[in-house]
Design a protein around this motif. Structure first.
Motif, short mmCIF file in Angstrom:
data_model
loop_
_atom_site.label_atom_id
_atom_site.label_comp_id
_atom_site.label_asym_id
_atom_site.label_seq_id
_atom_site.Cartn_x
_atom_site.Cartn_y
_atom_site.Cartn_z
N LEU A 248 69.74 -85.47 70.39
CA LEU A 248 70.42 -85.45 71.69
C LEU A 248 69.94 -86.59 72.58
N PHE A 249 70.77 -86.99 73.51
CA PHE A 249 70.45 -87.98 74.53
C PHE A 249 69.86 -89.29 73.99
N PRO A 250 70.56 -89.95 73.07
CA PRO A 250 70.06 -91.24 72.59
C PRO A 250 69.99 -92.30 73.69
N GLU A 251 70.81 -92.13 74.75
CA GLU A 251 70.82 -93.07 75.87
C GLU A 251 69.92 -92.62 77.02
N GLY A 252 69.17 -91.54 76.81
CA GLY A 252 68.33 -91.02 77.88
C GLY A 252 69.02 -89.89 78.62
N VAL A 253 68.28 -89.23 79.52
CA VAL A 253 68.80 -88.07 80.26
C VAL A 253 69.61 -88.53 81.47
N PRO A 254 70.75 -87.91 81.75
CA PRO A 254 71.54 -88.29 82.92
C PRO A 254 70.84 -87.89 84.22
N VAL A 255 71.24 -88.51 85.32
CA VAL A 255 70.69 -88.14 86.62
C VAL A 255 71.28 -86.81 87.05
N HIS A 256 70.66 -86.18 88.05
CA HIS A 256 71.05 -84.83 88.43
C HIS A 256 72.48 -84.76 88.95
N ASP A 257 72.96 -85.83 89.59
CA ASP A 257 74.35 -85.82 90.08
C ASP A 257 75.34 -85.70 88.92
N THR A 258 75.05 -86.38 87.83
CA THR A 258 75.91 -86.30 86.65
C THR A 258 75.87 -84.91 86.04
N ILE A 259 74.67 -84.35 85.94
CA ILE A 259 74.52 -82.99 85.40
C ILE A 259 75.33 -82.00 86.24
N ALA A 260 75.19 -82.12 87.57
CA ALA A 260 75.91 -81.23 88.48
C ALA A 260 77.41 -81.37 88.33
N ARG A 261 77.87 -82.59 88.21
CA ARG A 261 79.30 -82.87 88.11
C ARG A 261 79.88 -82.27 86.82
N VAL A 262 79.15 -82.41 85.72
CA VAL A 262 79.64 -81.92 84.43
C VAL A 262 79.65 -80.39 84.40
N ILE A 263 78.54 -79.76 84.74
CA ILE A 263 78.43 -78.30 84.66
C ILE A 263 79.37 -77.62 85.66
N SER A 264 79.50 -78.19 86.85
CA SER A 264 80.32 -77.56 87.90
C SER A 264 81.81 -77.60 87.59
N ARG A 265 82.22 -78.46 86.67
CA ARG A 265 83.64 -78.57 86.34
C ARG A 265 84.03 -77.81 85.08
N LEU A 266 83.05 -77.13 84.46
CA LEU A 266 83.38 -76.32 83.29
C LEU A 266 84.26 -75.15 83.68
N ASP A 267 85.07 -74.68 82.74
CA ASP A 267 85.91 -73.51 82.97
C ASP A 267 85.04 -72.26 82.83
N PRO A 268 84.79 -71.52 83.94
CA PRO A 268 83.89 -70.37 83.86
C PRO A 268 84.42 -69.25 82.98
N VAL A 269 85.75 -69.11 82.90
CA VAL A 269 86.33 -68.07 82.04
C VAL A 269 86.06 -68.39 80.58
N GLN A 270 86.23 -69.65 80.20
CA GLN A 270 85.96 -70.06 78.82
C GLN A 270 84.48 -69.91 78.49
N PHE A 271 83.62 -70.28 79.44
CA PHE A 271 82.19 -70.11 79.21
C PHE A 271 81.86 -68.63 79.03
N GLN A 272 82.47 -67.79 79.85
CA GLN A 272 82.22 -66.36 79.77
C GLN A 272 82.65 -65.79 78.43
N GLN A 273 83.77 -66.27 77.91
CA GLN A 273 84.23 -65.81 76.60
C GLN A 273 83.25 -66.20 75.50
N CYS A 274 82.69 -67.39 75.59
CA CYS A 274 81.67 -67.83 74.63
C CYS A 274 80.42 -66.97 74.76
#
Length: 377
Positions: A63-89
C-alpha cells in the motif's frame, strides 16, 4: 496479515473520484483509516500521522507506494463514500463471521453524534441507530436517521438489513410501534418492547394486568441485588401471559407476554429512587429470561455508547461535512468489533488501542482476530 480479507468485504465500495485524478487508491485510504481508528485516531490529522509513522508497515503490504496522503485528502475521500454501501459491506462482514443462536438478544437504540453539528450550514447533529448483540458485545449494524424523522422510521429500515431469525429484539419506548413489532415478527424474530405513555391505552392495560402480581410476595428467583460504585440496586421482575390483552390489542402481532421490571436504587448519600418499567413481548418469557433480557438491553448503553464516548471520544469528534460523520461512526463500530475479538490480552478497549498504536504486530493480531473469531464461542 495480508489485506485479502478486507478486499473480500470492502473492496467493492465505489470510489467517488474521477479515475484520471486518483493518486491514492480508495482501498489504501480506507484500510489506513480503519487501522488508525483501531489504534485510537480521533480525526483526520490523527489518521495522517498514524499512516506516516507506520508507512513501512503499510508499504510491506503493498500500500501507499507514493507515500501517505495529507489529512485533507483522507477527509475528502472518506467523507464522499456512500454510507449505505459501506453499511451493506459492514453487515455482510459481521454476518459472515458471527452466528445467530436461538433466543439471542439484540438491543436496538439510538445515539446522537454531538460533534457532528454543522456550524456553517446550521444543520443539526446526526442521530445513529445501532443494533448490538449483548451476548458477545458485537455491533450488528447501524443506520443514520433521516434529518426530518427519528428512530421510528430508522429502526424498521435497519431491521430489514439484519438477519434476526430466532433472535429477541429489545427496543426502548420510542420503538414501541405496531409496524416495528410486525417487521420483527415477519423476519422471524421476537420483540421485547418497553411500554410508556406514547402508547397510553396499552400502557394502562399492561399496568393494570400486572398490578395483582406485583402485590403478591416475590420469589427469590425474581429478585436481583447488585452492590457497587457507592450504591445498592434491587431489581424485581414479574411476567404474565398476555391473555385477553392479545385480543384487546390485535394490532400488536404475536403478543404473548407482558412484564414489569421494578428497580429500587439507594445511593451512599441516602438518596433513593423507585421505578417501574413495563414491557410487552411476542416471546413466551419466564421471569428469569425476562430479567436477563431487560438487563441485557442496557448493555448497548454501557458496552457500546459509553465506550464510544469515553474510549473513542466520539462525542468530541468535530466532523460533519458530507458523509464524514456517518462513515466514521461506522468505522468506529467496525474497529470496536475487531478490538473486542482479540482476546489474547486482557485489557480495556482504550489500552488495546494504545498497544495497537505502538506495535504493528499487535495491530496485526487485532486485524486477524477480527476476520476469524469475532463473536464465536
Amino acid at each position: 496479515m495480508n489485506t485479502d480479507a478486507f478486499t473480500q468485504y470492502f473492496g467493492e465500495i465505489d470510489d467517488p473520484r474521477q479515475p484520471a485524478k486518483i493518486i491514492y487508491p480508495l482501498f489504501d485510504v480506507l484500510f489506513l483509516t480503519i487501522c488508525a481508528v483501531i489504534a485510537g485516531a480521533e480525526g483526520w490529522e490523527d489518521i495522517e500521522d498514524f499512516g506516516s509513522a507506520h508507512l513501512n508497515w503499510f508499504q510491506k503490504k503493498g500500500l501507499f507506494p507514493e507515500g501517505v496522503p495529507v489529512h485533507d485528502t483522507i477527509a475528502r475521500v472518506i467523507s464522499r463514500l456512500d454510507p449505505v454501501q459501506f453499511q451493506q459491506c459492514f453487515i455482510r462482514w459481521v454476518q459472515s463471521i458471527t452466528h445467530r443462536t436461538d433466543g439471542e438478544l439484540i438491543a436496538i437504540d439510538g445515539k446522537v453524534l454531538r460533534g457532528s453539528y454543522d456550524r456553517e450550514n446550521r444543520q443539526s447533529t446526526i442521530h445513529m441507530v445501532s443494533a448490538f448483540s449483548s451476548a458477545n458485545g458485537v455491533v450488528m449494524g447501524q443506520l443514520k436517521t433521516n434529518a426530518k424523522s427519528n428512530e421510528i422510521t430508522a429502526i424498521p429500515a435497519l431491521l430489514k438489513l439484519l438477519d434476526i431469525k430466532g433472535c429477541l429484539i429489545s427496543i426502548d419506548a420510542m420503538g414501541c410501534q405496531t409496524n416495528i413489532a410486525k417487521t420483527i415478527i415477519n423476519q422471524g424474530g421476537d420483540y421485547l418492547l418497553a411500554v410508556k405513555g406514547n402508547q397510553e391505552l396499552l400502557f394502562k392495560a399492561v399496568r393494570t394486568a400486572l398490578s395483582a402480581s406485583i402485590a403478591v410476595s416475590t420469589n427469590s428467583d425474581k429478585i436481583n441485588i447488585e452492590q457497587g460504585h457507592g450504591r445498592t440496586e434491587i431489581r424485581e421482575y414479574h411476567v404474565l401471559p398476555a391473555g385477553d390483552l392479545a385480543h384487546q390489542f390485535p394490532d400488536w402481532k404475536g403478543l404473548k407476554t407482558i412484564g414489569v421490571a421494578i428497580g429500587y436504587r439507594r445511593e451512599k448519600s441516602g438518596k433513593s429512587s423507585l421505578e417501574y418499567r413495563y414491557y410487552i413481548s411476542s416471546a413466551e418469557l419466564d421471569s428469569i429470561r425476562f430479567g436477563k433480557a431487560v438487563r441485557g438491553h442496557w448493555g448497548i448503553e454501557n458496552s457500546l455508547h459509553w465506550v464510544l464516548d469515553v474510549s473513542m471520544k466520539e462525542d468530541a469528534c468535530p466532523i460533519y461535512r458530507e458523509n464524514g460523520a456517518e462513515v466514521l461512526a461506522s468505522i468506529r463500530h467496525l474497529a470496536l468489533n475487531m478490538i473486542r475479538s482479540e482476546t489474547s490480552r486482557k485489557a480495556s478497549v482504550r489500552r488495546k488501542q494504545k498497544m495497537a498504536s505502538m506495535s504493528c504486530a499487535y495491530l496485526d493480531k487485532i486485524l486477524v482476530a477480527g476476520f476469524t473469531v469475532l463473536g464465536k464461542k
